[in-house]
Every structure is written in structure tokens, then in C-alpha cells.
Design a protein around this motif. Structure first.
Motif, PDB file in Angstrom:
ATOM      1  N   PHE A 222       0.831  -1.204   0.000  1.00  0.00           N
ATOM      2  CA  PHE A 222       0.000   0.000   0.000  1.00  0.00           C
ATOM      3  C   PHE A 222       0.868   1.258   0.000  1.00  0.00           C
ATOM      4  O   PHE A 222       0.531   2.254  -0.637  1.00  0.00           O
ATOM      5  CB  PHE A 222      -0.945  -0.001   1.193  1.00  0.00           C
ATOM      6  CG  PHE A 222      -1.929  -1.132   1.161  1.00  0.00           C
ATOM      7  CD1 PHE A 222      -2.690  -1.351   0.024  1.00  0.00           C
ATOM      8  CD2 PHE A 222      -2.083  -1.986   2.230  1.00  0.00           C
ATOM      9  CE1 PHE A 222      -3.588  -2.406  -0.041  1.00  0.00           C
ATOM     10  CE2 PHE A 222      -2.976  -3.035   2.189  1.00  0.00           C
ATOM     11  CZ  PHE A 222      -3.729  -3.245   1.052  1.00  0.00           C
ATOM     12  N   ILE A 225       1.920   1.773  -3.488  1.00  0.00           N
ATOM     13  CA  ILE A 225       0.840   2.296  -4.321  1.00  0.00           C
ATOM     14  C   ILE A 225       0.697   3.794  -4.065  1.00  0.00           C
ATOM     15  O   ILE A 225       0.479   4.585  -4.971  1.00  0.00           O
ATOM     16  CB  ILE A 225      -0.473   1.543  -4.037  1.00  0.00           C
ATOM     17  CG1 ILE A 225      -0.380   0.120  -4.587  1.00  0.00           C
ATOM     18  CG2 ILE A 225      -1.659   2.266  -4.674  1.00  0.00           C
ATOM     19  CD1 ILE A 225      -1.580  -0.728  -4.312  1.00  0.00           C
TER      20      ILE A 225
ATOM     21  N   THR B  69      -5.778   8.398  -4.221  1.00  0.00           N
ATOM     22  CA  THR B  69      -4.902   7.293  -3.813  1.00  0.00           C
ATOM     23  C   THR B  69      -5.669   6.284  -2.962  1.00  0.00           C
ATOM     24  O   THR B  69      -5.464   5.086  -3.072  1.00  0.00           O
ATOM     25  CB  THR B  69      -3.714   7.843  -3.024  1.00  0.00           C
ATOM     26  OG1 THR B  69      -3.168   8.939  -3.757  1.00  0.00           O
ATOM     27  CG2 THR B  69      -2.651   6.798  -2.834  1.00  0.00           C
ATOM     28  N   PHE B  70      -6.568   6.815  -2.107  1.00  0.00           N
ATOM     29  CA  PHE B  70      -7.351   5.904  -1.281  1.00  0.00           C
ATOM     30  C   PHE B  70      -8.247   5.022  -2.138  1.00  0.00           C
ATOM     31  O   PHE B  70      -8.430   3.841  -1.848  1.00  0.00           O
ATOM     32  CB  PHE B  70      -8.185   6.684  -0.263  1.00  0.00           C
ATOM     33  CG  PHE B  70      -7.400   7.021   0.963  1.00  0.00           C
ATOM     34  CD1 PHE B  70      -6.947   6.017   1.801  1.00  0.00           C
ATOM     35  CD2 PHE B  70      -7.102   8.328   1.273  1.00  0.00           C
ATOM     36  CE1 PHE B  70      -6.203   6.316   2.919  1.00  0.00           C
ATOM     37  CE2 PHE B  70      -6.359   8.636   2.388  1.00  0.00           C
ATOM     38  CZ  PHE B  70      -5.910   7.629   3.227  1.00  0.00           C
ATOM     39  N   SER B  72      -7.537   4.072  -5.116  1.00  0.00           N
ATOM     40  CA  SER B  72      -6.714   3.043  -5.766  1.00  0.00           C
ATOM     41  C   SER B  72      -6.279   1.990  -4.755  1.00  0.00           C
ATOM     42  O   SER B  72      -6.136   0.815  -5.092  1.00  0.00           O
ATOM     43  CB  SER B  72      -5.573   3.692  -6.542  1.00  0.00           C
ATOM     44  OG  SER B  72      -4.391   3.628  -5.869  1.00  0.00           O
ATOM     45  N   MET B  73      -6.085   2.395  -3.477  1.00  0.00           N
ATOM     46  CA  MET B  73      -5.779   1.382  -2.464  1.00  0.00           C
ATOM     47  C   MET B  73      -6.988   0.489  -2.204  1.00  0.00           C
ATOM     48  O   MET B  73      -6.836  -0.727  -1.998  1.00  0.00           O
ATOM     49  CB  MET B  73      -5.350   2.039  -1.169  1.00  0.00           C
ATOM     50  CG  MET B  73      -3.905   2.441  -1.191  1.00  0.00           C
ATOM     51  SD  MET B  73      -3.433   3.001   0.424  1.00  0.00           S
ATOM     52  CE  MET B  73      -2.745   4.558   0.026  1.00  0.00           C
TER      53      MET B  73
END
Lengths: 501, 162
Positions: A222, A225, B69-70, B72-73
């Protein structure tokens, strides 16, 4: 001459051609794992445990292989610390302080070799210290009853929380999360399930390997990412690697002193390698004074934390083997390995299974020599490993973790749980909550509760029994001090921050 | 500030729920009435105190990534969860190819390397696990029945699965 005969026993176990082969493989693999950005010793070893387990190696071979990987990863970690300014794990932070400036000044090869030699000295001295100290501590450990053990576990959590983190409440909370998870499952004395919420998958409890791999490896995914793998390219050039004899000779006292400091720090349960490298660096810095130029890339600034770090890793094995209380994150993972192999560390380990203990010590010595011989001529090969792009490395690591955990139990539930731990690990690290106490809590929770329950049964519920012996009182005092003192010392002992470009 | 407070609140609620659950622990003659509850209650109490400290004395906020980003996480978590339940009914190759490819894309944001690492990792790791390490329960591919696929998917749906 007891030690020599014991050591001879260890070498007969660890020096067969097959185990030597495993040691070389493990060292090689470990160095690569340690060198890979984003894969430190803890998660490297954690990912490999389930796979080693399913390979069906016997206890000694598995132990030799994994300790070589562990030591190799510690060696490899400094490659990414020095060349990329990315510490592979917490203790390696100190090495970046002088290692990276030295590498930028065009002496990357010297820095790598010097740190390799310093690691060797630290680890060697610590292993010798372990040989002398562990058997006598094991004798003391026979005096430990349930009350003392409970206080000892408490001490481990307190020093870990007190020294290794920035916020006491957060460290204690992390320990509670781990301990709370450890309580889940069937209670041994009543045979009834506890805190499972009726879920059948939870009756066996939560395997610590699932938690370790999730918290360390999946959480890392994570982070990558989030950052898209930026900041993991080499900014320094490595040309011909020569052995800097002058620097090595010049730093001999630094290495010896740092090994001593690191070893003592490592013995404290819970404090571990971070404290060892920190104290070693700070001691040398104050001995050298302002003229020493620490922080600008001086040889002593590399030798001190590396020797301290590796000596502490050896020292941390003393409480781990004799008392079953690990002193650092990586020793916690090693404890997990021993428990997977059905070896319970403790004072009886030395008398009942000497071949395991001395085999382990012998394999540490072997791994150390192999690593030194391997690292100096082959450092360029390991540096190439840093070129592996994050977009192939992280998915690969994730898939290996999945296969490892899947081959343990073959159940999708453990995999889903591992993903959950990954998410938890991401948020914990974001919020600056240490994850090592969580691991330690899951590993030790059962034993800690067992100690408390036996103490309560023996004393018929009398709480004062917990403070009834001098050893127990001493441990309680140390625990409270270890937890409270760093709050006041934080202003004095400020952790140096990583150098920025 | 806010992050620590929110986290502290979450852990406080969890701790209280944990204490409540601990009081309900079943006991019998062998274990005694109180002993199985003692340690969980202690843990819950310490956790509750620590949560309160976090709520009232929070640290500065960390740097949170953008909400994109969250998302995509979240996708990554979903992909991993599907991978976890599909590994058994579909075998190793196909799910690994997709999962590794998607994760790789999420890190590099480039299609080419993603396809490459998906294919490469699926085949490479299979050869490694099956032939070099000899792990027994890795199967290249399985042709699943509709029922098995459905069973696997329902695991991920709350209250439907088992």
C-alpha cells in the motif's frame, strides 16, 4: 571448557555439507532480500517462514537456513541504506547518517566494505558474548516462577514501547492490539471458545504468521501504491571496490566499543537493535566530539552503528533463547520461526535440546564468515539488485506472501485476514503507531496470560503475589522505569533525523 | 490532530466492545469462574485508557495521500480479496496473472510493464514454487463449476457467505 565441547556439538550439527549449502543459499538470498528497497529483515524472514515450513526441512536445517537469511538480510540492509538513503528497517537509520554522505562523496565502495567489516565484528563479538552469557542466564531463568515471567513480559512491552516509539500511549495501544488478538480462540483450560464471535475459522486462533506477513509485507504494497515507487533509484555511482585497510584499522576501537554497547542494549528485553545502533552512534559521536565530523560521511560514523546494530541483534538472542522474550522486531520473527518448528525457547531449551541451541550458535558463526567472504567480492552483484523496479518487486512479494500463507492452511480465510492486517498495518504506520508491539503481543499473549493465570491460581487470587519476590519487584521497577523514563529523556536524547538531499 | 482523535475513538469503541465481549466469555468448572476473563479485561482496560490519551492528547496529523490514492488502495484491497478466494477454485496461473498485473499497474501506472510483470510473475513464480520448491498445493489451473465460483464469491459478500 564446557563451552568448547558444546560448540563442538553445535558445529557437528551445523557443519555438514548439506547445512553448509543451506547456509550459503540463505546468506545469498538474505542479502538480496535485505538489499531490496522496501523489504527489510523482518518481512523478508516473515515471508519465507511459511514456505520453509512447507518445504518439510527438519528443525536444524530450517534453523540454519533462516538464521542465514536473517543475518544476510541485516547485511543487505546496509546496501540500500548507504546507496539509496533508504533504511531497510529501523536500526539501519543510523547507518544512513554517515553512509549516504560518504557514498555521495564518491566512496560508496569503501562505505560498503567498511560497514560489512563492522557488521562482521559486531556480530562475531555478540555471538561470542551469547555463548558465554546465555547458559548462565538460562540457569538464573530456572528461578523464574509465573509472577516473574508475567513481570518479564510486561518489561518487554514497556521497554519496547518506551524506547522504540515516539508516543507511549501509541506503543501501549499497539501492544494491547496484539495481546487482544492473541486471546481469540479456544481457551486451553476450559476448552470453550473465547472472543471468536461464533466464527469457526477463529476457533484455532489467529496464526501469528498471517499477522506478521500482513503487517509487514502487504502494508508495504500500500505504501508503494501511495508513492508509485518513487525515490528508489540510485543516485550514487559505485566504481571499483577496494578494501579500505586504513579505515578499517583506524576504526578498530570504535568497532569494539560499539559492539559492547550494542550487545548490552540488545540484551534488554524489548529494546533491541534500534537502541543498540542509536546508543553506539551517539557514544562514538560524543567521544569524537565536534571535530569528529559525524554526519558528514566519516568512517567511524559508519562503523559505529553497524557494529552496534549487529551486536545488538546477537545480544537480542540472549533473552529470546533463555527466556523466550525477544528483544527486537527481527528476533520476534525468529521466535515465530522457532515456534513454527515446535521449539519452545526458555531455560529448559539449553538442557533438553542443546543440539538446537548450539547448532543455532554455530550456524550464526558460519553465516557470519560466509557473509563476510561473500559480501566483499560480490557487492557489485547485490547492488544490481537495487535496479529491480518496484512495479515487478512489490506484486511479486505480495504473490509470494499469498502462496506462503495459502500453503500453510489452504484456507481463503487466512488470506483475507492477512489483507486485513495489511490495511491495519498501513494505518498504524501512517499514524506513527509501532507495529512490532502488535507482533510481539500476538506471539507472547498466550504465554503472558498463562503466567498470570498460574500466578493467580497459585496464590488463590492474591494480587500481591505478583510482587512477592525480589526478582519480580526488580522487573516491575525496570518495566515502569523503561516505560516512563523515555518521556522525560526525550528532550535530551533526540533521535537524529535522516539526512535529506 | 484529527486523525489521532478519530483513531482513538475507534479504538476506544473497540476496547469497550472487547471488554463487553470479555465479560460474556463462557467458563466451566475446569477454568474457574473468573480466570479466563481476567486478562482480556485487563487488556481492554489498558487499551481504553490509551485510546482516551490519544483522544485528549493527539499528535500532529500525518501526511495523508489524496483521496484518489485511497480509491486506488481500495481497488488493490478488492483485487487481493478476489485473488484470495479465487486461488483455490481457479488454480494459480490465471488469478496470479490478473492480480499481479493490476497491482503492478497501480504502482507504475504504465500498461506495458503491468502486462509483462503479470505474465512473468505468474509463470515464473509457478515454476519456482512447483518445480524448484515443490510446494504441493499449488495447481496450475482448475476449471471450476459455476457452483464453486459462486461459493467463492459469496465469501466476500457480508451475511451471505460462510
Amino acid at each position: 571448557m564446557d563451552i568448547l565441547s558444546n560448540l563442538a556439538l553445535g558445529f557437528t550439527v551445523a557443519l555438514s555439507p548439506y547445512t553448509l549449502f543451506l547456509a550459503v543459499c540463505g546468506c545469498f538470498l538474505g542479502t538480496i532480500i535485505g538489499a531490496l528497497p522496501g523489504l527489510g529483515p523482518s518481512n523478508g524472514v516473515a515471508i519465507l517462514i511459511p514456505i520453509t515450513f512447507t518445504l518439510g526441512l527438519d528443525a536444524t536445517s530450517a534453523l540454519v537456513l533462516m538464521t542465514s537469511v536473517y543475518y544476510g538480510a541485516m547485511y543487505g540492509g546496509r546496501i540500500s541504506s548507504i546507496l539509496l538513503n533508504i533504511p531497510g528497517d529501523e536500526p539501519a537509520l543510523m547507518t544512513t547518517l554517515d553512509g549516504y554522505p560518504m557514498a555521495k562523496a564518491g566512496r560508496a565502495g569503501d562505505a560498503l566494505v567498511l560497514s560489512g567489516v563492522a557488521s562482521f565484528v559486531g556480530a562475531l563479538l555478540a555471538t561470542i558474548g551469547l555463548m558465554f552469557l546465555a547458559p548462565s542466564l538460562a540457569r538464573v531463568a530456572f528461578l523464574f516462577g509465573p509472577a516473574e515471567y508475567f513481570a518479564l513480559y510486561l518489561l518487554a512491552f514497556c521497554t519496547l514501547g518506551g524506547m522504540a516509539s515516539n508516543n507511549q500511549a501509541k506503543a501501549a495501544l499497539a501492544a494491547c492490539i496484539g495481546l487482544g488478538i492473541a486471546m481469540i480462540g479456544v481457551d486451553q483450560s476450559s476448552g470453550l471458545p473465547r472472543l471468536t464471535g461464533g466464527n469457526l475459522h477463529l476457533f484455532d486462533g489467529i496464526d501469528f504468521l498471517v499477522a506478521i506477513v500482513g503487517l509487514f509485507a502487504i502494508a508495504e504494497l500500500f505504501f508503494f501504491i501511495e508513492s508509485h515507487g518513487k525515490g528508489s533509484s540510485i543516485g550514487v555511482v559505485l566504481d571499483k571496490v577496494r578494501i579500505p585497510w586504513k579505515d578499517i584499522w583506524h576504526t578498530k576501537w570504535t568497532m569494539l566499543r560499539s559492539s559492547g554497547v550494542g550487545f548490552v542494549a540488545g540484551i534488554l528485553p524489548g529494546a533491541g537493535a534500534s537502541l543498540g545502533s542509536f546508543l553506539a552512534y551517539m557514544t562514538e559521536k560524543s567521544i569524537a566530539g565536534d571535530k569528529g565530523g559525524f554526519g558528514t560521511g566519516v568512517p567511524k560514523g559508519i562503523a559505529a552503528p553497524e557494529a552496534g546494530n549487529n551486536a545488538a541483534a546477537g545480544g537480542a538472542l540472549v533473552p529470546m533463547l533463555t527466556l523466550g522474550v525477544p528483544g527486537s522486531g527481527t528476533t520476534a520473527v525468529l521466535l515465530a520461526l522457532l515456534m513454527t518448528l515446535n521449539i519452545t525457547p526458555g531455560p529448559t531449551l539449553f538442557t533438553e535440546r542443546p543440539e538446537v541451541v548450539w547448532g543455532l550458535i554455530a550456524s550464526l558463526l558460519i553465516a557470519n564468515v560466509v557473509l563476510l567472504l561473500m559480501n566483499v567480492p560480490m557487492v557489485k552483484i547485490f547492488v544490481k539488485v537495487l535496479m529491480v523496479p518496484a512495479w515487478i518487486l512489490l506484486p511479486g512479494v505480495t504473490m509470494i506472501s499469498f502462496v506462503g500463507i495459502f500453503s500453510l492452511s489452504g484456507s481463503y480465510f487466512d488470506l483475507l485476514l492477512m489483507i486485513g492486517f495489511g490495511v491495519l498495518g498501513y494505518f498504524l504506520r501512517k499514524l506513527d503507531i509501532p507495529t512490532v508491539p502488535v507482533i510481539l503481543g500476538i506471539l507472547l499473549g498466550g504465554n503472558m496470560e498463562d503466567a498470570l493465570r498460574r500466578a493467580m491460581t497459585l496464590s488463590d487470587g492474591d494480587v500481591t503475589y505478583l510482587f512477592s519476590s525480589p526478582i519480580a519487584i526488580g522487573l516491575w521497577v525496570a518495566a515502569v522505569l523503561g516505560f516512563v523514563a523515555p518521556m522525560f529523556l526525550r528532550g535530551v536524547l533526540k533521535k537524529p533525523q535522516a539526512v535529506s538531499d | 490532530m484529527a486523525s489521532d482523535r478519530i483513531f482513538g475513538l475507534i479504538t476506544l469503541i473497540t476496547a469497550v466492545a472487547y471488554i463487553a465481549a470479555a465479560t460474556q466469555i463462557q467458563t466451566n468448572f475446569f477454568s474457574g469462574e473468573f480466570l479466563p476473563k481476567l486478562f482480556p479485561l485487563l487488556i481492554g482496560a489498558v487499551a481504553a485508557i490509551c485510546s482516551l490519551v490519544l483522544v485528549f492528547k493527539p499528535d500532529p496529523d500525518p501526511e495523508w495521500p489524496a483521496s484518489r490514492t485511497f480509491v486506488s488502495m481500495g481497488i488493490a484491497v478488492f483485487v487481493l480479496a478476489v485473488y484470495a478466494v479465487m486461488l483455490s477454485p481457479l488454480g494459480f496461473l490465471l488469478p496470479t496473472m490478473f492480480a499481479a498485473g493490476i497491482l503492478s499497474f497501480q504502482i507504475s501506472l504504465r500498461i506495458g510493464p503491468a502486462i509483462l510483470s503479470g505474465l512473468g510473475l505468474a509463470v515464473g513464480l509457478f515454476v519456482l514454487f512447483k518445480y524448484a520448491l515443490g510446494l504441493g498445493n499449488i495447481v496450475a489451473y482448475r476449471i471450476p463449476t459455476v457452483e464453486k465460483l459462486w461459493n467463492a464469491i459469496t465469501v466476500l459478500i457480508p451475511f451471505v457467505g460462510h
